[in-house]
Scaffold this active site. Sequence first.
Site, PDB file in Angstrom:
ATOM      1  N   ASP A 124       8.471 -41.473 -23.484  1.00  0.00           N
ATOM      2  CA  ASP A 124       9.089 -41.912 -22.228  1.00  0.00           C
ATOM      3  C   ASP A 124      10.265 -42.773 -22.702  1.00  0.00           C
ATOM      4  O   ASP A 124      10.721 -42.588 -23.844  1.00  0.00           O
ATOM      5  CB  ASP A 124       8.064 -42.681 -21.363  1.00  0.00           C
ATOM      6  CG  ASP A 124       8.508 -42.856 -19.905  1.00  0.00           C
ATOM      7  OD1 ASP A 124       8.259 -41.953 -19.103  1.00  0.00           O
ATOM      8  OD2 ASP A 124       9.127 -43.887 -19.572  1.00  0.00           O
ATOM      9  N   LYS A 160      -0.772 -43.255 -18.658  1.00  0.00           N
ATOM     10  CA  LYS A 160       0.527 -43.757 -19.141  1.00  0.00           C
ATOM     11  C   LYS A 160       0.271 -44.951 -20.045  1.00  0.00           C
ATOM     12  O   LYS A 160      -0.761 -45.610 -19.924  1.00  0.00           O
ATOM     13  CB  LYS A 160       1.382 -44.203 -17.948  1.00  0.00           C
ATOM     14  CG  LYS A 160       2.869 -44.177 -18.226  1.00  0.00           C
ATOM     15  CD  LYS A 160       3.442 -42.813 -17.985  1.00  0.00           C
ATOM     16  CE  LYS A 160       4.896 -42.723 -18.387  1.00  0.00           C
ATOM     17  NZ  LYS A 160       5.505 -41.487 -17.889  1.00  0.00           N
TER      18      LYS A 160
END
Length: 462
Positions: free
Chosen positions: A182, A142
């Site tokens: 995201d 991430k």
Amino acid sequence: MSTAATSTQDPRGTQQTRDALASLHDELVRRNPAQPEFHQAAHEVLESLAPVLAARPELAEAALVERLCEPERQIVFRVPWQDDKGRTHVNRGYRVEFNSALGPYKGGLRFHPSVNLSVVKFLGFEQIFKNALTGLGIGGGKGGSDFDPHGKSDAEVMRFCQAFMTELHRHIGDHTDVPAGDIGVGGREIGYLFGQYRRITNRWETGVLTGKGTGWGGSAIRTEATGYGNVLFLAEMLRKRGEDLAGRQALVSGSGNVAIYTVEKLHQLGAVALTVSDSRGYVVDEKGIDLDLLKQIKEVERGRVSDYAERRGASATYVPGGSVWEVPADVALPSATQNELNAADAETLVRGGVRAVSEGANMPVTPEAVRVLKEAGVAYGPGKAANAGGVAVSALEMRQNSGRDTWSRERVENELATVMRDIHDVCWETAERYGTPGDYVSGANIAGFERVAEAMRAQGLI
Ligand code: GLU
């Protein structure tokens, strides 16, 4: 950590195993100070693992769980950029490459002022298990930045993305690490990021990012996938209880990509989405959210949900500062951000008669709220299972890119439905096998863990 091979009569695992996991978490908190979100995500997983480690002690050998909690690599970098007035700003960029036992690191980039190392690590840790559950051969990672895209011009967002990719490009690649979107990173940002990657590397390497436009390597349904997948997961949970989603009233929080396509799929399946929200308040629309209007305001105008209420007419009310969980409904799909639904909200939902809660966002329901829902017998789908549809279609996008292929909408939608059904079933069966029937949290954590742990064990001490 060492554990003894003992029987699993006690569904929560032996006391010895639980103690070992608890001290492992204490050590993790000590070694990672001031990272509350990461502590929370790790705690939720470690808490679930006692039954599997008691039954399969080989999966705890060679400090496997400790290794799993330590990212393989953490990259933190400076991102300097200029605004339209020529002023210089400095943001911080992150990429945490957490685990690549099952495939290249895979996970989104979040651009939001709240982003820090704790947030990126919690998201990366969750992503390991989520990606394992998809069964599509992707590791976990991430990244992101504390950059706030709100109120910035397209040119400013482009310059920021170019500066961000100028550093990130040396760490990623279609066989190494494949970022996507995201919060705060959608099609516009992926376009600017991809353009800069291509310019720096002089390579047409479409598989280096997912969430691309469908005209230049993107997959059909990727935009819709997280929201669609979450509704499919919710429908499976209800079906398992002999209930139907059609005709149900649903609460959706957030108004970004996940929320919008959650509303769309709810309506396709005959349910009614009553709400959407943003950081300033929420809208309740007793006729059901008008999707065309919502898309126009959020995707085209980049406006607020208060604009929706103003233009919708009598059926919609805007509630400034409130939370959608105040509205009585049958099902709830938190789709905004972490820790957005606390214990008091969960009690309100239970009083309102909620039957199921399914997480479109990552970790939106606090641990105390999860306890309230479980005790009330509400079906609860944790994000790492319920919202895995997004990253699953990202993995399908990577497959299409590898074969220089383009699949039809229908094909991708069918594959997404199969993946979500399989994830539901593996969570269900794993929870049963380890003595916690109906508990999707332990089912998801254990099933994801088994896949990653088996691969790590086979690949030796690395
Ligand atoms: N950010 C999404 C998630 O939380 C998608 C990641 C991806 O497609 O790589 O799973």
